[in-house]
Design a protein around this motif. Sequence first.
Motif, short mmCIF file in Angstrom:
data_model
loop_
_atom_site.label_atom_id
_atom_site.label_comp_id
_atom_site.label_asym_id
_atom_site.label_seq_id
_atom_site.Cartn_x
_atom_site.Cartn_y
_atom_site.Cartn_z
N LYS A 106 27.04 46.57 -2.08
CA LYS A 106 26.27 46.20 -3.10
C LYS A 106 25.09 45.68 -2.89
CE LYS A 106 30.20 45.90 -6.47
NZ LYS A 106 31.00 44.94 -7.16
N ALA A 139 29.76 51.94 -4.51
CA ALA A 139 29.09 50.48 -4.57
C ALA A 139 27.65 50.42 -4.29
CB ALA A 139 29.95 49.58 -3.77
N ALA A 143 24.91 50.04 -7.29
CA ALA A 143 23.79 48.82 -7.18
C ALA A 143 22.44 49.11 -7.25
CB ALA A 143 24.33 47.91 -6.17
#
Length: 151
Positions: A106, A139, A143
């Motif tokens: 992230k 992820a 992000a």
Amino acid sequence: MNTSSLSFLHSPFPTSSSFPPSFSFVVEAHSTTRRQDRTARHTRIRKKVEGTPERPRLSVYRSNKHLSVQVIDDTNMHTLASVSTMQKAVFEEFNYTAGPTVEVAKRVGEIIAKSCLEKGITKVAFDRGGYPYHGRVQALADAAREHGLEF
């Protein structure tokens, strides 16, 4: 009948008392490694996903120890931005020993999004590199989307 016309009776197989003959057949399955499977998937993806100056390609490389992301303009063969967990700034921020986690992915997604926006890149074509779209790859993509990149 002529004996030459009966030549099919003289077969290389033994008589019916020992038939069927014992042959040893070896059947080998075509096996590929996980890396070969991934590179085949990546090749199929790369046929469809191309980076242009207006919409460069966001390429992801994932290993057991590191995570690397590049924004590439394929027409000029030029890397516009890159982030990796091997870079000192990113590596010192997290203290992990087993490899990058979802939280690290992230953060890498945030950093690449900010780097792209600073350079005026808002739209990218996502290249997952043949990896399944879940876990660290997902992820990272989520992000990057949250911080302003359009896929």
